[in-house]
Write an enzyme that holds these catalytic residues in place. Structure first.
Site, PDB file in Angstrom:
ATOM      1  N   VAL A  73      38.448  -8.094  18.430  1.00 30.69           N
ATOM      2  CA  VAL A  73      37.667  -6.886  18.168  1.00 30.69           C
ATOM      3  C   VAL A  73      38.475  -5.915  17.305  1.00 30.69           C
ATOM      4  CG1 VAL A  73      36.522  -4.877  19.219  1.00 30.69           C
ATOM      5  CG2 VAL A  73      36.318  -7.128  20.293  1.00 30.69           C
ATOM      6  N   CYS A  74      39.777  -5.851  17.542  1.00 28.99           N
ATOM      7  CA  CYS A  74      40.632  -4.878  16.847  1.00 28.99           C
ATOM      8  C   CYS A  74      40.513  -4.934  15.318  1.00 28.99           C
ATOM      9  CB  CYS A  74      42.087  -5.033  17.277  1.00 28.99           C
ATOM     10  SG  CYS A  74      42.336  -4.793  19.052  1.00 28.99           S
TER      11      CYS A  74
END
EC number: 1.11.1.26
Length: 187
Positions: free
Chosen positions: A46-47
């Protein structure tokens, strides 16, 4: 967690920015608007989507006088390697702070106890070093940089227009409110 309205605490960290390693401290932040964008770790899932989204808004933020500091507990060396190896992260032109000693993550209260990772958290700091906005989400929920820009515009507006507040979904140029006894129960 009474962090809104609290002051930025002292820190010094190494950053990767624009092909260089740069030392950054709390004194470098004061005097301008700043975003501290915490994420759990480099080389994850997700980062990079969040950081790429933020990189796409960076020019607009710079135009508003806002500096961005992404922060994870990885080192600045890891940030450089990730920047050089990922097309998404390669778009980043803002500071990527290494917080391997956990000072910044502890200062903002987002260090996951026993894990050594930061929560997914965003803080907006005003030119006086006071935290005006915060958002913390769970591991699997990414943030929206367009909404962050909207919140920063609202915070800047409120700072520059004492006695005015921005209602829900406020957009730049929209009507604001002047809180008064006459509005009680009428909104």
């Amino acid at each position: 967690m009474g962090i809104i309205g609290s002051s930025l605490k002292p820190f010094t960290a190494q950053s990767y920015k624009a092909g260089k390693f740069v030392e950054v401290s709390d004194t470098d932040v004061k005097g301008k608007w700043a975003v501290f964008f915490f994420y759990p770790a480099d080389w994850t899932f997700v980062c990079p989507t969040e950081l790429e989204d933020l990189a796409n808004q960076y020019a607009d933020l710079q135009g508003m006088g806002v500096e961005v500091y992404s922060v994870s507990t990885d080192t600045h060396f890891s940030h450089k390697a990730w920047h050089d190896g990922s097309p998404a992260i390669g778009k980043i032109n803002f500071h990527m702070l290494g917080d391997q000693n956990h000072v910044i993550s502890n200062n903002f209260g987002v260090l996951r106890e026993g894990q050594g990772l930061a929560d997914r958290a965003t803080f907006v700091v005003d030119p006086d070093g006071v935290i005006q906005v915060m958002e913390i989400t769970c591991e699997g929920v990414g943030r929206n940089a367009v909404e962050l820009v909207r919140k920063i515009k609202a915070a800047i507006y409120v700072r520059e227009n004492p006695g005015q507040v921005c209602p829900a979904k406020w957009e730049e140029g929209s009507e604001t409110l002047a809180p008064s006894i006459d509005l009680v129960g009428k909104i």
